[in-house]
Design an enzyme around this catalytic site. Structure first.
Site: not given
Length: 330
Positions: A45, A129, A164, A204, A217, A219, A277
Site C-alpha cells: 500500500k 492516512e 470492511n 478501488e 488500492e 487489486n 455475524f
C-alpha cells in the site's frame, strides 16, 4: 510436473503472490495475470500510493512513512488531523485497519493493526492516512494487454460492507455521473500504464459526499464481484484474461464499452447472526439455490449439502448475481 502451459490463479491467495508469479515466469509457465513487478508494487500500500501520486492519481491525504511505534503514530495523526486510519502496508480484505478519533484510540489502533497485520500477512508495517467520513466504496474495472492498450469497464459500487468486507456489489453505481466515471476511469488507466499492467485489474476508490474521489488500492487479480461487470458490458473477463496471456490484443477500444442494464451481487456467508455475524463452522445440512432456470440469475458456489464449513477458509460459500437489461447506455 503437470505439464500445464499456463495457470489461472482465480481470486484466492495465490492470485496476488508476486513470488508465485515470478516462479512461474522462471519456469516458462504463463501466469494468467499481471507481471510479478505489478503485483509487487500494487500489493504494497505504501509503494502503490507513491506510484499513484507519480501517475497524478488522486490519493488520500496522509503520511507514507512506515510508523516505528505508537508515539510516532500519534505524532503523525496529530499532524494529519483526526479522524485517521491506521493501515497495514501489506493489508487487504479489511484486515490490519483501524480508525482513530483521538490519541488513546490511535495508540490502540497501532497495537491492534500491527498485531493483525503480523498474523495475517507476516508483515507488520503500518502507515497513517486521513479517514474519509461518509465515504462510498467505488471501484473501476480495467483490462490491459501486452501492447499498451488499456480500457476501463465502468465502475462497481461496493459500499455495503461488514467489518470492511464487501457484502453487496452493484454496477453501475447509483451516484457516479458520466463525467465522474470518465475522470475515475482515466486515472485508473493511467495507474495501470504506470506499472506496465496487463490482464484484468481493479482500482478501488473512496468517493466522499462531495463526489471527490481518492485512490485506495489496486487489486491485481480477478475480483469476487467481477460478474456484475460482465453483465452490464457483455465482456467475459476470464476469457479476455486468457486471450491477453496468449498474446492477443484487446478486441475493443474505450468507446466500445457499454453500460447495458444493472446488476447486483450478494455474497452468501456462513456466519452466525446471533454472535455479531462471526464466521460459523460445521456441516451444511441444507443448501438450495434459487431461480435455477432464470437466465437473469447466476449462482457461483463452492459448496453443496453435507459439506463441511472449515475454519481454514473465508466464510463466503457462494454468491448470487442478478441483472436486468435496460437498453444500451454510455
Amino acid at each position: 510436473m503437470t505439464g500445464a502451459q499456463a495457470v489461472h490463479p482465480g481470486f484466492g491467495f495465490l492470485s496476488e503472490r508476486n513470488d508465485f508469479a515470478a516462479e512461474l515466469e522462471k519456469n516458462n509457465v504463463i501466469f494468467i495475470g499481471p507481471r510479478s513487478y505489478a503485483i509487487e508494487v500494487m500489493g504494497d500500500k505504501i509503494m502503490s500510493k507513491e506510484t499513484a501520486q507519480k501517475a497524478k492519481v488522486n490519493v488520500i491525504p496522509g503520511d507514507n512513512r512506515v510508523i516505528k511505534d505508537a508515539d510516532e503514530c500519534v505524532s503523525i495523526a496529530n499532524t494529519i488531523g483526526y479522524p485517521v486510519m491506521v493501515k497495514a502496508s501489506a493489508g487487504g480484505g479489511g484486515k490490519g485497519m483501524r480508525i482513530a478519533y483521538n490519541d488513546k484510540e490511535c495508540r490502540d489502533a497501532f497495537r491492534l493493526a500491527s498485531n493483525e497485520a503480523r498474523s495475517s500477512f507476516g508483515d507488520d508495517r503500518l502507515f497513517v492516512e486521513k479517514f474519509i467520513e461518509e465515504p462510498r466504496h467505488v471501484e473501476i474495472q480495467i483490462l490491459a494487454d501486452k501492447y499498451g492498450n488499456v480500457v476501463h469497464l465502468n465502475e462497481r459500487e461496493c459500499s455495503i460492507q461488514r467489518r470492511n468486507q464487501k457484502v453487496y456489489e452493484e454496477a453501475p453505481s447509483p451516484v457516479i455521473t458520466p463525467e465522474l466515471r470518465k475522470k475515475m476511469g482515466d486515472q485508473a488507466c493511467a495507474l495501470a500504464k504506470a506499472v506496465d499492467y496487463m490482464t484484468a485489474g481493479t482500482c478501488e476508490f473512496l468517493v466522499d459526499k462531495n463526489r471527490e474521489f481518492y485512490f485506495l488500492e489496486m487489486n491485481t487479480r480477478l475480483q469476487v464481484e467481477h460478474p456484475v461487470t460482465e453483465y452490464i458490458t457483455g465482456i467475459d473477463l476470464v476469457e479476455q484474461m486468457i486471450n491477453v496471456a496468449a498474446g492477443h490484443e484487446l478486441p475493443f477500444k474505450q468507446s466500445d464499452i457499454p453500460i447495458n442494464g444493472w446488476a447486483l451481487e450478494a455474497r452468501v456467508y456462513a456466519e452466525n447472526p446471533f454472535k455479531n455475524f462471526l464466521p460459523s463452522i460445521g456441516t451444511l445440512t441444507n443448501y438450495q439455490e434459487p431461480f435455477k432456470n432464470d437466465s437473469n440469475v447466476r449462482i457461483d458456489s463452492g459448496i453443496q449439502e453435507n459439506a463441511e464449513i472449515s475454519v481454514h477458509y473465508d466464510p463466503m460459500i457462494s454468491k448470487t448475481i442478478t441483472m436486468v437489461k435496460l437498453g444500451r447506455k454510455h
